[in-house]
Design a protein around this motif. Structure first.
Motif, PDB file in Angstrom:
ATOM      1  N   ASP A  32      -7.011   1.535  -1.355  1.00 18.23           N
ATOM      2  CA  ASP A  32      -8.287   1.531  -0.519  1.00 18.23           C
ATOM      3  C   ASP A  32      -9.258   1.676  -1.437  1.00 18.23           C
ATOM      4  OD1 ASP A  32     -10.163   1.774   1.308  1.00 18.23           O
ATOM      5  OD2 ASP A  32      -9.816   3.992   1.723  1.00 18.23           O
ATOM      6  N   PRO A  33     -10.176   0.760  -1.832  1.00 16.50           N
ATOM      7  CA  PRO A  33     -11.195   1.039  -2.872  1.00 16.50           C
ATOM      8  C   PRO A  33     -12.358   1.798  -2.214  1.00 16.50           C
ATOM      9  CG  PRO A  33     -10.704  -1.551  -1.973  1.00 16.50           C
ATOM     10  CD  PRO A  33      -9.916  -0.698  -1.273  1.00 16.50           C
ATOM     11  N   ALA A  79      -8.109   6.465   4.491  1.00 16.74           N
ATOM     12  CA  ALA A  79      -7.566   5.378   3.519  1.00 16.74           C
ATOM     13  C   ALA A  79      -6.275   4.651   4.428  1.00 16.74           C
ATOM     14  CB  ALA A  79      -7.188   6.109   2.268  1.00 16.74           C
ATOM     15  N   HIS A  80      -5.476   5.353   4.907  1.00 20.65           N
ATOM     16  CA  HIS A  80      -4.480   4.686   5.928  1.00 20.65           C
ATOM     17  C   HIS A  80      -5.169   3.726   6.627  1.00 20.65           C
ATOM     18  CE1 HIS A  80      -2.277   7.871   3.962  1.00 20.65           C
ATOM     19  NE2 HIS A  80      -1.716   8.487   5.063  1.00 20.65           N
ATOM     20  N   GLY A  81      -5.991   3.989   7.615  1.00 16.78           N
ATOM     21  CA  GLY A  81      -6.661   3.374   8.497  1.00 16.78           C
ATOM     22  C   GLY A  81      -7.105   1.973   7.686  1.00 16.78           C
ATOM     23  N   HIS A  82      -7.856   2.166   6.682  1.00 16.70           N
ATOM     24  CA  HIS A  82      -8.402   0.940   6.062  1.00 16.70           C
ATOM     25  C   HIS A  82      -7.451  -0.092   5.468  1.00 16.70           C
ATOM     26  CE1 HIS A  82     -11.999   3.732   5.012  1.00 16.70           C
ATOM     27  NE2 HIS A  82     -12.088   3.195   6.261  1.00 16.70           N
ATOM     28  N   ALA A  83      -6.304   0.577   5.110  1.00 15.52           N
ATOM     29  CA  ALA A  83      -5.110  -0.334   4.463  1.00 15.52           C
ATOM     30  C   ALA A  83      -4.366  -1.020   5.754  1.00 15.52           C
ATOM     31  CB  ALA A  83      -4.194   0.528   3.617  1.00 15.52           C
ATOM     32  N   LEU A  84      -4.269  -0.388   6.809  1.00 17.06           N
ATOM     33  CA  LEU A  84      -3.833  -1.149   8.063  1.00 17.06           C
ATOM     34  C   LEU A  84      -4.787  -2.187   8.625  1.00 17.06           C
ATOM     35  CD1 LEU A  84      -2.120   2.000   9.657  1.00 17.06           C
ATOM     36  CD2 LEU A  84      -0.834   0.096   8.834  1.00 17.06           C
ATOM     37  N   ASP A  85      -6.150  -1.629   8.861  1.00 22.92           N
ATOM     38  CA  ASP A  85      -6.856  -2.415   9.802  1.00 22.92           C
ATOM     39  C   ASP A  85      -8.311  -2.912   9.164  1.00 22.92           C
ATOM     40  OD1 ASP A  85      -5.130  -2.100  12.032  1.00 22.92           O
ATOM     41  OD2 ASP A  85      -5.664  -0.090  12.005  1.00 22.92           O
ATOM     42  N   ALA A 126       0.775  -1.136  -0.089  1.00 20.61           N
ATOM     43  CA  ALA A 126       0.144  -0.101  -0.009  1.00 20.61           C
ATOM     44  C   ALA A 126       1.031   1.126  -0.173  1.00 20.61           C
ATOM     45  CB  ALA A 126      -0.877   0.001   1.080  1.00 20.61           C
ATOM     46  N   ALA A 127       2.123   1.072  -0.092  1.00 22.92           N
ATOM     47  CA  ALA A 127       2.934   2.005  -0.085  1.00 22.92           C
ATOM     48  C   ALA A 127       4.334   1.994  -1.018  1.00 22.92           C
ATOM     49  CB  ALA A 127       3.271   2.596   1.410  1.00 22.92           C
ATOM     50  N   TYR A 128       4.843   2.920  -1.134  1.00 21.75           N
ATOM     51  CA  TYR A 128       6.142   3.020  -2.069  1.00 21.75           C
ATOM     52  C   TYR A 128       7.029   4.025  -1.957  1.00 21.75           C
ATOM     53  CZ  TYR A 128       3.765   6.137  -5.001  1.00 21.75           C
ATOM     54  OH  TYR A 128       3.111   7.275  -5.614  1.00 21.75           O
ATOM     55  N   ALA A 129       8.502   3.842  -2.501  1.00 25.34           N
ATOM     56  CA  ALA A 129       9.468   4.745  -2.320  1.00 25.34           C
ATOM     57  C   ALA A 129       9.309   5.683  -3.455  1.00 25.34           C
ATOM     58  CB  ALA A 129      10.587   4.323  -1.696  1.00 25.34           C
ATOM     59  N   VAL A 130       9.791   6.874  -3.237  1.00 27.71           N
ATOM     60  CA  VAL A 130      10.136   7.790  -4.413  1.00 27.71           C
ATOM     61  C   VAL A 130      11.519   8.515  -4.179  1.00 27.71           C
ATOM     62  CG1 VAL A 130       9.515   9.842  -5.954  1.00 27.71           C
ATOM     63  CG2 VAL A 130       7.688   8.128  -5.204  1.00 27.71           C
ATOM     64  N   GLU A 131      12.511   8.189  -4.485  1.00 29.38           N
ATOM     65  CA  GLU A 131      13.766   8.954  -3.946  1.00 29.38           C
ATOM     66  C   GLU A 131      13.835   9.292  -2.516  1.00 29.38           C
ATOM     67  OE1 GLU A 131      13.404  12.559  -6.057  1.00 29.38           O
ATOM     68  OE2 GLU A 131      14.319  11.848  -7.856  1.00 29.38           O
ATOM     69  N   GLY A 132      13.692   7.987  -1.763  1.00 24.84           N
ATOM     70  CA  GLY A 132      13.927   7.875  -0.321  1.00 24.84           C
ATOM     71  C   GLY A 132      12.574   8.296   0.501  1.00 24.84           C
TER      72      GLY A 132
END
Length: 411
Positions: free
Chosen positions: A165-166, A261-267, A150-156
């Motif tokens: 999150d649908p 959205a963060h909460g949905h992806a976590l829990d 659900a997360a990715y890096a862009v130059e650190g």
């Protein structure tokens, strides 16, 4: 972080009924609690402490103080958590511009905010948590989002993918173009190259020269993004699913949408059962904000000798969801109201106070209708000024306890 000290809430006979508020996500009134007497977990987004408390802040926190009070009166145990964003770009920019250490600036303004809240008789949260002290919990949460895809890096830097999150968009119900415009206006970076979606939000900002940073374990040194800060503090202290997510209406997007959205992806959903938002306060038709510099400060009014109870009455004269403008005329009306109420409540006898208590409870349970509650007290005060053979001894005391307990106005 140490909260301010609250005065005891006056005891009232009986109890209030079901409390309903406008849920932004549902677009309708809905009960706050899951059931009568059920505990309520409430998280309200706090300040970024780079300037003093203005009336926009005060209106928001008085609104949620009303909600806190009416829930307590209805028999609910309220677990209330609030954050302080004590490291963020606006704070660092103000510290640099004024030549003050950012930590000192945050400490001074946080202490002033607490003093203002105590003066306005706002009940403090049970936990008042700074972003810096939450970093040890934020890092593993961001790592979990990365591990889940659900997360990715862009130059650190690490970004949250809104595609994860649908249900993204179900809090604000905004179109994509509106989202993009607000995202750019409110701290987002839609034009950042390398992002999968322009709306993807920063979770972890890699260290830059001259900026504070903390150990991010596998993320590398850096500091947290704004949205994930609130989600992690809420889930740490209230659990993965809460009852009320609150704040000003300017937080609907992107802050509360991203937080959900963060909460949905976590829990998993829902992060919050209810999303409750207070309106904006302007000055002479313009939004009151630190960036504009058109602020009416609580501390300045207090320093000028303005009665804090009158300040609170000036705020309560407007429904919490409405947008309105602060004016000297409104402050004068609130001051006159406080004087008149004090005179009536100083008497030993007055009209039967039980209907007033019932009316205030009814109005506040209906989406925190503070103007309606004030009108009920005004009517009792007007009746108390007329000669009457059926005046009740002790009635003014019950009215005083009613406005103190439910409206938070101490006279």
């Amino acid at each position: 972080m140490q909260t301010w000290t609250a005065r005891p809430v006056p005891a009232l006979p009986g109890a209030g009924g079901t409390v309903r508020v406008h849920d932004t996500a549902a677009g309708a009134l809905a009960p706050v609690a899951e059931a009568p007497g059920a505990p309520v977990r409430m998280y309200v987004c706090g300040i970024t402490p780079y300037d003093a408390t203005h009336m926009g802040h005060a209106a928001t926190y008085v609104a949620f103080d009303l909600l806190h009070r009416v829930l307590l009166d209805a028999g609910h145990a309220v677990h209330y958590v609030q954050n302080v964003t004590d490291v963020d770009d606006p704070l660092l920019e103000r510290a640099t511009a004024t030549g003050v250490d950012w930590r000192h600036l945050a400490d001074v303004e946080t202490a002033l905010f607490a003093t203002d809240m105590a003066a306005l008789d706002v009940l403090p949260p049970q936990e008042w948590v700074g972003a810096v002290e939450a970093i040890p919990s934020i890092v593993p949460a961001v790592e979990a989002l990365v591990a889940a895809g659900a997360a990715y890096a862009v130059e650190g830097d690490v970004y949250f993918s809104v595609a994860a999150d649908p249900r993204f968009g179900e809090v604000s119900h905004l179109g994509r173009e509106q989202m993009l415009a607000l995202f750019a206006e409110r701290g987002g970076d839609p034009d950042r190259e390398g992002k999968r979606d322009p709306l993807d939000a920063l979770l972890w900002r890699a260290h830059r020269e001259g900026e504070p940073s903390w150990d991010g374990a596998s993320l590398g040194p850096g500091r947290p993004g704004w949205h994930v800060e609130c989600v992690v503090i809420a889930r740490d202290h209230l659990g993965p699913h809460i009852d009320v997510q609150g704040g000003g209406s300017d937080l609907v997007f992107p802050h509360h949408e991203m937080g959900a959205a963060h909460g949905h992806a976590l829990d998993g959903p829902p992060f919050a059962r209810r999303y409750v938002h207070a309106g904006m306060v302007g000055l002479e038709g313009t939004k009151m904000s630190k960036s504009r510099g058109n602020l009416v400060l609580v501390s300045r009014l207090r320093a000028q000798g303005t009665d804090p109870a009158a300040i609170r009455l000036a705020l309560l004269a407007h429904h919490y969801r409405s947008d309105w403008s602060w004016s000297t005329a409104g402050m004068a009306e609130a001051t006159a109201r406080a004087v008149r109420w004090r005179q009536a409540l100083a008497r030993r006898h007055g009209p039967d106070a039980r209907p007033v208590l019932a009316a205030v409870r009814e109005r506040l349970a209906d989406d925190l209708d503070a103007p309606g509650a004030l009108a009920a007290v005004d009517a009792w005060v007007a009746a108390s000024e007329e000669p009457a053979d059926d005046a009740v001894e002790g009635a003014p005391d019950l009215v005083a306890r009613t406005v103190g307990a439910l409206l938070g106005v101490r006279l």
